[in-house]
Design a protein around this motif. Structure first.
Motif, PDB file in Angstrom:
ATOM      1  N   UNK A  90       0.840  -1.195   0.000  1.00 14.58           N
ATOM      2  CA  UNK A  90       0.000   0.000   0.000  1.00 14.58           C
ATOM      3  C   UNK A  90       0.880   1.252   0.000  1.00 14.58           C
ATOM      4  N   UNK A  91       0.281   2.327  -0.443  1.00 15.36           N
ATOM      5  CA  UNK A  91       0.962   3.613  -0.485  1.00 15.36           C
ATOM      6  C   UNK A  91       0.697   4.378   0.808  1.00 15.36           C
ATOM      7  N   UNK A  92       1.571   5.299   1.103  1.00 13.76           N
ATOM      8  CA  UNK A  92       1.410   6.184   2.248  1.00 13.76           C
ATOM      9  C   UNK A  92       0.085   6.931   2.109  1.00 13.76           C
ATOM     10  N   UNK A  93      -0.755   6.861   3.147  1.00 11.21           N
ATOM     11  CA  UNK A  93      -2.031   7.564   3.143  1.00 11.21           C
ATOM     12  C   UNK A  93      -3.159   6.848   2.429  1.00 11.21           C
ATOM     13  N   UNK A 137       1.889 -10.515 -14.136  1.00  6.74           N
ATOM     14  CA  UNK A 137       3.185 -10.283 -13.509  1.00  6.74           C
ATOM     15  C   UNK A 137       3.345  -8.851 -13.008  1.00  6.74           C
ATOM     16  N   UNK A 138       2.221  -8.251 -12.611  1.00 13.55           N
ATOM     17  CA  UNK A 138       2.237  -6.873 -12.114  1.00 13.55           C
ATOM     18  C   UNK A 138       1.311  -6.753 -10.912  1.00 13.55           C
ATOM     19  N   UNK A 139       1.704  -5.893  -9.973  1.00 12.98           N
ATOM     20  CA  UNK A 139       0.858  -5.600  -8.822  1.00 12.98           C
ATOM     21  C   UNK A 139       0.591  -4.098  -8.783  1.00 12.98           C
ATOM     22  N   UNK A 140      -0.521  -3.757  -8.189  1.00 14.25           N
ATOM     23  CA  UNK A 140      -0.824  -2.357  -7.906  1.00 14.25           C
ATOM     24  C   UNK A 140      -1.059  -2.264  -6.410  1.00 14.25           C
ATOM     25  N   UNK A 141      -0.243  -1.461  -5.760  1.00 16.05           N
ATOM     26  CA  UNK A 141      -0.403  -1.274  -4.319  1.00 16.05           C
ATOM     27  C   UNK A 141      -1.749  -0.615  -4.032  1.00 16.05           C
ATOM     28  N   UNK A 142      -2.298  -0.908  -2.869  1.00 13.00           N
ATOM     29  CA  UNK A 142      -3.528  -0.252  -2.433  1.00 13.00           C
ATOM     30  C   UNK A 142      -3.251   1.252  -2.392  1.00 13.00           C
ATOM     31  N   UNK A 143      -4.090   2.026  -3.078  1.00 11.23           N
ATOM     32  CA  UNK A 143      -3.903   3.472  -3.139  1.00 11.23           C
ATOM     33  C   UNK A 143      -2.892   3.911  -4.176  1.00 11.23           C
ATOM     34  N   UNK A 144      -2.330   2.962  -4.913  1.00  6.81           N
ATOM     35  CA  UNK A 144      -1.329   3.292  -5.927  1.00  6.81           C
ATOM     36  C   UNK A 144      -1.955   3.621  -7.269  1.00  6.81           C
ATOM     37  N   UNK A 146       0.107   3.371 -10.244  1.00 11.42           N
ATOM     38  CA  UNK A 146       0.813   2.648 -11.292  1.00 11.42           C
ATOM     39  C   UNK A 146       1.026   1.197 -10.883  1.00 11.42           C
ATOM     40  N   UNK A 147       1.276   0.383 -11.899  1.00 15.42           N
ATOM     41  CA  UNK A 147       1.548  -1.031 -11.642  1.00 15.42           C
ATOM     42  C   UNK A 147       3.047  -1.246 -11.515  1.00 15.42           C
ATOM     43  N   UNK A 148       3.403  -2.224 -10.705  1.00 17.21           N
ATOM     44  CA  UNK A 148       4.800  -2.563 -10.457  1.00 17.21           C
ATOM     45  C   UNK A 148       5.024  -3.969 -10.984  1.00 17.21           C
TER      46      UNK A 148
END
Length: 170
Positions: A90-93, A137-144, A146-148
């Motif tokens: 997850x992202x900050x905030x 093969x990609x994740x998106x952080x909660x609140x993000x 872009x995909x990683x």
């Protein structure tokens, strides 16, 4: 540390930390040897206490990813409202209490192997997101935003009869 030392010792001597005397266990070890060489996802099913974690570690030990991280997460032990954050980060905030960016286990296991223990306990919405990660093969952080990209071999383990659960609509 003990597991890592045992694994390193087993690599040096070319032996497995698993003792397989029965024909059934020898068959399991033959399958482990077969799948370890292929960089594909694996599902291990069996009753609790039968060594699913040991088998997953042996797959990692024999694979080309053996020098990369091995992470595990017990999907049944994480509250459903936190599972996405634990798996994908997850992202900050992103939500109340998220005071810093958190890398999920997929990011932490990048290049290595991730054991999703008790994967049959994942809530349906998390299963959909897991499928997307396996396919893309990609994740998106909660609140993000872009995909990683992640390079992770997933070994899933469960004591639940998944095929029967699908037939029953569970």
């Amino acid at each position: 540390e003990n597991r890592e030392l045992r694994d390193n010792l087993a690599k040096l001597h070319g032996t497995s930390p698993i003792v397989a005397r029965s024909q059934q266990m020898q068959d399991v070890m033959d399958r482990v040897a077969m799948v370890a060489g292929y960089d594909t996802s694996v599902l291990i099913q069996g009753p609790s206490g039968t060594g699913k974690e040991l088998i997953s570690r042996e797959i990692h030990r024999r694979s080309s990813r053996s020098r990369k991280p091995f992470h595990q997460v017990n999907c049944g032990a994480i509250p459903s409202q936190l599972i996405e954050s634990e798996l994908f980060g997850h992202e900050d905030g992103a939500f109340t209490g998220a005071t810093r960016t958190h890398r999920g286990v997929f990011e932490q296991a990048h290049g290595g192997v991730l054991l999703l223990d008790e994967v049959g306990d994942l809530p349906a919405d998390a299963q959909v997101k897991l499928l997307r990660v396996l396919q893309e093969g990609r994740v998106r952080r909660v609140g993000g935003e872009s995909e990683i990209e992640v390079d992770v071999r997933v070994v899933a383990a469960t004591n639940r009869p998944l095929a029967q659960m699908v037939r029953d609509g569970d």
